[in-house]
Design a protein around this motif. Structure first.
Motif, short mmCIF file in Angstrom:
data_model
loop_
_atom_site.label_atom_id
_atom_site.label_comp_id
_atom_site.label_asym_id
_atom_site.label_seq_id
_atom_site.Cartn_x
_atom_site.Cartn_y
_atom_site.Cartn_z
N GLY A 6 13.75 -61.07 -2.65
CA GLY A 6 13.19 -59.97 -3.40
C GLY A 6 13.06 -58.73 -2.55
O GLY A 6 13.43 -58.71 -1.38
N THR A 7 12.51 -57.71 -3.17
CA THR A 7 12.29 -56.44 -2.50
C THR A 7 10.87 -55.99 -2.80
O THR A 7 10.41 -56.12 -3.93
N ILE A 8 10.18 -55.49 -1.78
CA ILE A 8 8.81 -55.00 -1.97
C ILE A 8 8.73 -53.54 -1.58
O ILE A 8 9.52 -53.06 -0.77
N ALA A 9 7.77 -52.85 -2.16
CA ALA A 9 7.51 -51.46 -1.78
C ALA A 9 6.70 -51.46 -0.50
O ALA A 9 5.84 -52.32 -0.29
N LEU A 10 6.96 -50.49 0.38
CA LEU A 10 6.21 -50.36 1.62
C LEU A 10 5.13 -49.30 1.47
O LEU A 10 5.41 -48.18 1.04
N GLY A 11 3.92 -49.66 1.83
CA GLY A 11 2.81 -48.72 1.76
C GLY A 11 2.79 -47.80 2.97
O GLY A 11 3.53 -47.99 3.94
N THR A 12 1.93 -46.81 2.89
CA THR A 12 1.77 -45.84 3.97
C THR A 12 0.43 -46.09 4.67
O THR A 12 -0.39 -46.89 4.20
N ALA A 13 0.21 -45.39 5.75
CA ALA A 13 -1.08 -45.47 6.44
C ALA A 13 -2.20 -45.02 5.51
O ALA A 13 -3.30 -45.58 5.53
#
Length: 85
Positions: free
Chosen positions: A52-59
């Motif tokens: 799968g693919t996940i979204a990457l969060g920010t600081a």
């Protein structure tokens, strides 16, 4: 906060149970779904196959999530209860 805009057609965790592509769901931050442009492919550690693919969060996402968790703990687990532990 303007930075956190819910995605169209709110999803629930039940909607995500069988989803291989979680980028459409975005991230759940402080009770709101938010979209992020950066993604990461998730692979099965045994086979190395993509799962799968996940979204990457920010600081900033992390900061908002930690603040939300702290507010929840303070509200649902008052200081006198934490001292007893």
């Amino acid at each position: 906060m303007d930075y956190y805009v819910p995605l169209e057609g709110s999803m629930t965790t039940n909607d995500l149970e069988n989803a291989a592509d979680l980028t459409a769901a975005g991230l759940l931050v402080d009770g709101r779904w938010v979209s992020r442009p950066r993604t990461h492919e998730v692979r099965n550690p045994l086979t190395g196959e993509p799962v799968g693919t996940i979204a990457l969060g920010t600081a900033d996402d992390v900061e908002v999530a930690v603040d939300a968790a702290a507010r929840t703990l303070a509200r649902e687990f008052p200081l006198h209860a934490r001292r007893a532990v």
